[in-house]
Write a protein that holds these residues in place. Structure first.
Motif, PDB file in Angstrom:
ATOM      1  N   PRO A   1       0.815  -1.225   0.000  1.00 16.22           N
ATOM      2  CA  PRO A   1       0.000   0.000   0.000  1.00 16.22           C
ATOM      3  C   PRO A   1       0.848   1.276   0.000  1.00 16.22           C
ATOM      4  O   PRO A   1       0.429   2.310  -0.521  1.00 16.22           O
TER       5      PRO A   1
ATOM      6  N   GLU B   1      -6.762   2.782  -4.810  1.00 14.96           N
ATOM      7  CA  GLU B   1      -5.978   3.947  -4.397  1.00 14.96           C
ATOM      8  C   GLU B   1      -5.096   4.545  -5.496  1.00 14.96           C
ATOM      9  O   GLU B   1      -4.583   5.645  -5.342  1.00 14.96           O
TER      10      GLU B   1
ATOM     11  N   LYS C   1      -6.893  -3.334  -3.183  1.00 19.99           N
ATOM     12  CA  LYS C   1      -6.538  -2.124  -2.433  1.00 19.99           C
ATOM     13  C   LYS C   1      -5.791  -1.134  -3.330  1.00 19.99           C
ATOM     14  O   LYS C   1      -6.119   0.057  -3.372  1.00 19.99           O
TER      15      LYS C   1
END
Ligand SMILES: *Cc1c(COP(=O)(O)O)cnc(C)c1O
Length: 233
Positions: A145, A192, A188
């Motif tokens: 991330p 993003e 994820k």
């Protein structure tokens, strides 16, 4: 003795049946999964044979071997599936449709610079060490991330998705958490990152031992060597 062609035909038929069944179990269309035949253990002749049987995506894990086979079989769609050193980017990147195992920021940067220089877009996948084995390469899942700002600054590299290698086990079922982890990380990132730049819709996961589980968990590329080429020259 059975010809190599006949052996490959039979193995492909068996594998195809298993791929189709796994797709059905998962409620996925068969076209959602593409087989990459990993030719690293076999000769050029055997690689050519599977290509003429209709397997158009071929993979190698070593640059030198890829260069050699690609030069002889330029009509195949080649995949670099192994670790790539930065000093081999220039010679390798133009030959392949995907670089599957981008495992460091330094390599990512080298690919970006190379693609900018050539004025092309470079399709890659990031390798994640989703099974968290010390011996494995790839980004630690917890770090993925944090890559978002880096990815959003890229101009020429397109991150198509993520790649992983599960731990080898006797029981393929035990690989499932690794594949679930990879898919969750992809979801994820896809939420993003700038999707106009990065497709983030591919999962390269599943090898001879565990491809059916990988398909059930969303694999779009499966990389098969042994089940196709075992004992062939
Ligand atoms: C060799 C290799 C494969 C194929 O593995 P098999 O277990 O023989 O199907 C897949 N991915 C990578 C990165 C490899 O090096």
């Amino acid at each position: 003795m059975e010809s190599i062609r006949k052996i490959l035909e039979n193995r492909l038929e068996e594998v195809e049946g298993r791929i189709a069944a796994a797709c059905t179990r998962a409620g996925r269309p068969r076209e959602a999964v593409t087989l990459v035949a990993v030719t690293k253990t076999v000769s050029l002749d055997t690689a050519r044979e599977i290509l003429t049987l209709g397997v158009t995506n071929l993979g190698e894990n070593r640059p030198q071997e890829l260069w050699k086979k690609q030069a002889a079989l330029p009509e195949a769609h080649w995949h670099m599936i192994g670790h790539l050193q930065r000093n081999k980017v220039e010679q390798t990147a133009p030959l392949v449709v995907r670089i599957h195992a981008v495992d460091s920021l330094r390599l990512l940067q080298a690919l970006e610079e190379n693609a900018q220089t050539r004025g092309v877009e470079q399709a890659i996948l990031l390798e994640v060490n989703a099974s968290q084995e010390e011996s494995k390469q790839g980004f630690a899942p917890a770090l993925v991330p944090e890559l978002v700002p880096v990815l959003n600054r890229l101009q020429a590299v397109r991150v198509c998705g993520l790649m992983t290698m599960a731990a080898y086990t006797e029981d393929p079922e035990s690989t499932r958490p690794t594949f679930v982890t990879l898919r969750a990380l992809l979801d994820k990132l896809a939420r993003e990152c700038d999707r106009r730049r990065h497709p983030l819709n591919e999962l390269s996961m599943g090898m001879s031992n565990d491809y059916e589980v990988a398909i059930e968990e969303g694999a779009t590329w499966i990389r098969l060597g042994t089940v196709l080429f075992e004992d062939l020259p």
